[in-house]
Write an enzyme that holds these catalytic residues in place. Structure first.
Site, PDB file in Angstrom:
ATOM      1  CG  ASP A   1      -5.973   0.703  -0.908  1.00 32.31           C
ATOM      2  OD1 ASP A   1      -5.155   1.636  -0.783  1.00 32.31           O
ATOM      3  OD2 ASP A   1      -5.967  -0.303  -0.163  1.00 32.31           O
TER       4      ASP A   1
ATOM      5  CG  ASP B   1      -2.754  -0.671  -2.572  1.00 31.85           C
ATOM      6  OD1 ASP B   1      -2.784   0.499  -2.144  1.00 31.85           O
ATOM      7  OD2 ASP B   1      -3.309  -1.612  -1.986  1.00 31.85           O
TER       8      ASP B   1
ATOM      9  CG  ASP C   1      -2.568   3.943  -1.435  1.00 33.30           C
ATOM     10  OD1 ASP C   1      -3.349   3.981  -2.400  1.00 33.30           O
ATOM     11  OD2 ASP C   1      -2.684   3.114  -0.504  1.00 33.30           O
TER      12      ASP C   1
ATOM     13  CB  SER D   1      -0.958  -0.043   1.198  1.00 27.38           C
ATOM     14  OG  SER D   1      -1.959   0.916   1.101  1.00 27.38           O
TER      15      SER D   1
END
Length: 451
Positions: free
Chosen positions: A247, A245, A243, A102
């Protein structure tokens, strides 16, 4: 081995804490735990990753583990976490695996797991997988041979399919909106600019050249300084930061002021209420959301339900109560009508759609929330349970709550994975919040000193 699963999957320094051997073991345990009992066909798994160089290594280990357990694997390559969840549901797969840490820096990586339908795992399922890994159960299960070994296929158009899905959810075209998007040199790089452009926005992409090493490096949702400057430089209507990834979604106004997840939730809650889409006129957030969000929602007749920290707890409440919007202050926003997990690009699209529909600036929309000053202190301790529950600590918390009354609040929370107790205080002024937080933190240190 300590606690394996944290707030959002398994995470650690790649090839040190999170080794290929561990990734393989988690994959095998996940396949046996999450695969359907129907033996008429082999289990199916979807595997994706972000742009970290270590993702290639860990992907190989995960795929080996899954196929050794008899699961067929669809590799989707570099995609956002919510895209992997979406494709897991679309493929009717038994499980999904996303390799990402993340917002963490590049040396770290992680394993996020999804059950059938693209849903995050409840605690009890994570514990079953963790227990199997710790018991080295990979050696106990019978391994398939011959035709029973899983096969691997690559999905080449997963990003296109995901973008089409995202753009199809937008209630209003984004024509006339100029946005700068910070892709964090991560999984958003090949998705977010395309989705925003296809929805009608004029897009300037920054930090969209991942090289495997530069993910989240002074960019993305945790480092918005460059985004602020770029928005002002280009005269954009707003900026959006994701960020690693993708999400998460945080935003900045045309003047470069931050708009965090609490404010984004408030904007979307009002938009959905006006459209008759906010089920039970209720928003779900975690205990870390600013008190200003609760006050703003109350003023507009919207109920706020709080959960533990972690977007999966928000998701559990949304599913259990059939609600339509939830999220975290950090920028994980969940729209269950369109996604099974927090989706930063989806959030960005709907945020800009509200701007387009109302002709209102982001700054004006965000002003619905007046945030109270918030101070967070992470206190290192010898024992996080003792540090949070000691009588002297509880007494200090009660004293603080009595002093603050309705003008603030105190949150004391042991870390789920680290020897820390998190002390969060909100108050009418930052000076008051800091003074109260320091008092409580000192009691925590005294109750459970670091050895």
């Amino acid at each position: 081995m300590g606690r394996l699963f944290g707030t959002d999957g398994v995470r650690g320094r790649a090839n040190a804490d999170l080794t290929p051997e561990l990734a393989l073991a988690v994959a095998v345990a996940a396949a046996h735990t999450l695969a359907e009992t129907d033996k008429s066909h082999p289990p199916l798994a979807v595997v994706g990753r972000d742009t970290r160089a270590s993702g290639e290594m860990l992907e190989a280990a995960v795929v080996a583990g899954l196929t050794s357990a008899g699961a067929n694997v669809v590799r989707v390559g570099v995609l956002p976490t919510p895209a992997v969840a979406f494709l897991t549901a679309e493929a009717k797969a038994d499980l999904g695996v996303m390799l990402s840490a993340s917002h963490n820096p590049m040396p770290d990586n992680g394993i996020k797991l999804f059950a059938a339908g693209g849903h995050k795992l409840p605690d009890e399922i994570e514990m079953r997988i963790e227990e199997a890994v710790k018991a080295n159960a990979t050696t106990a299960w019978k391994r398939p041979v011959g035709a029973g070994v899983g096969r691997v296929h690559d999905l080449l158009d997963g990003a296109d399919h995901y973008v089409q899905h995202l753009v199809g959810t937008v209630p209003h075209r984004l024509d006339g909106i100029k946005v700068v998007v910070d892709c964090a040199n991560g999984a958003a790089a090949d998705v977010a600019p395309v989705a925003y452009r296809e929805a009608g926005a004029e897009v300037i992409a920054i930090h969209a050249e991942p090289d495997g090493l530069n993910i989240n490096d002074e960019c993305g949702s945790n480092h918005i300084e460059a985004l602020r400057a770029a928005v002002v430089e280009h005269g954009a209507h707003l900026g959006i930061a994701h960020d690693g990834d993708a999400d998460r979604c945080v935003a900045v106004t045309a003047d470069g002021d931050e708009v965090d997840g609490d404010q984004v939730m408030a904007i979307l809650a009002l938009a959905m209420r006006d459209a008759g889409e906010l089920t039970q006129d209720t928003l779900v957030a975690t205990v870390m959301s600013n008190l200003g969000l609760r006050l703003a929602m109350s003023e507009h007749g919207i109920r706020l339900v709080e959960t533990k920290v972690g977007d999966r707890y928000v998701l559990e409440e949304l599913r259990a109560s059939g609600l339509a919007l939830g999220g975290e202050q950090s920028g994980h926003i969940v729209l269950p009508a369109y996604a099974t997990t927090g989706d930063g690009v989806l959030t960005g699209l709907h945020l800009m759609a509200r701007m387009a529909a109302t002709g209102t600036s982001l700054a004006e929309l965000a002003s619905v929330v007046t945030k109270l000053p918030q101070v967070l202190i992470n206190v290192p301790v010898g024992d996080r349970t003792v540090g949070a529950a000691a009588p002297a600590v509880r007494a200090e918390v009660e004293r603080a709550e009595s002093e603050l009354g309705e003008t603030g609040r105190v949150l004391l929370r042991p870390s789920g994975t680290e020897p820390l107790v998190r002390v969060m205080v909100e108050a009418a002024t930052e000076a008051t919040a800091r003074e109260v937080a320091e008092r409580i933190a000192e009691q925590v240190r005294t109750a459970s000193p670091v050895a």
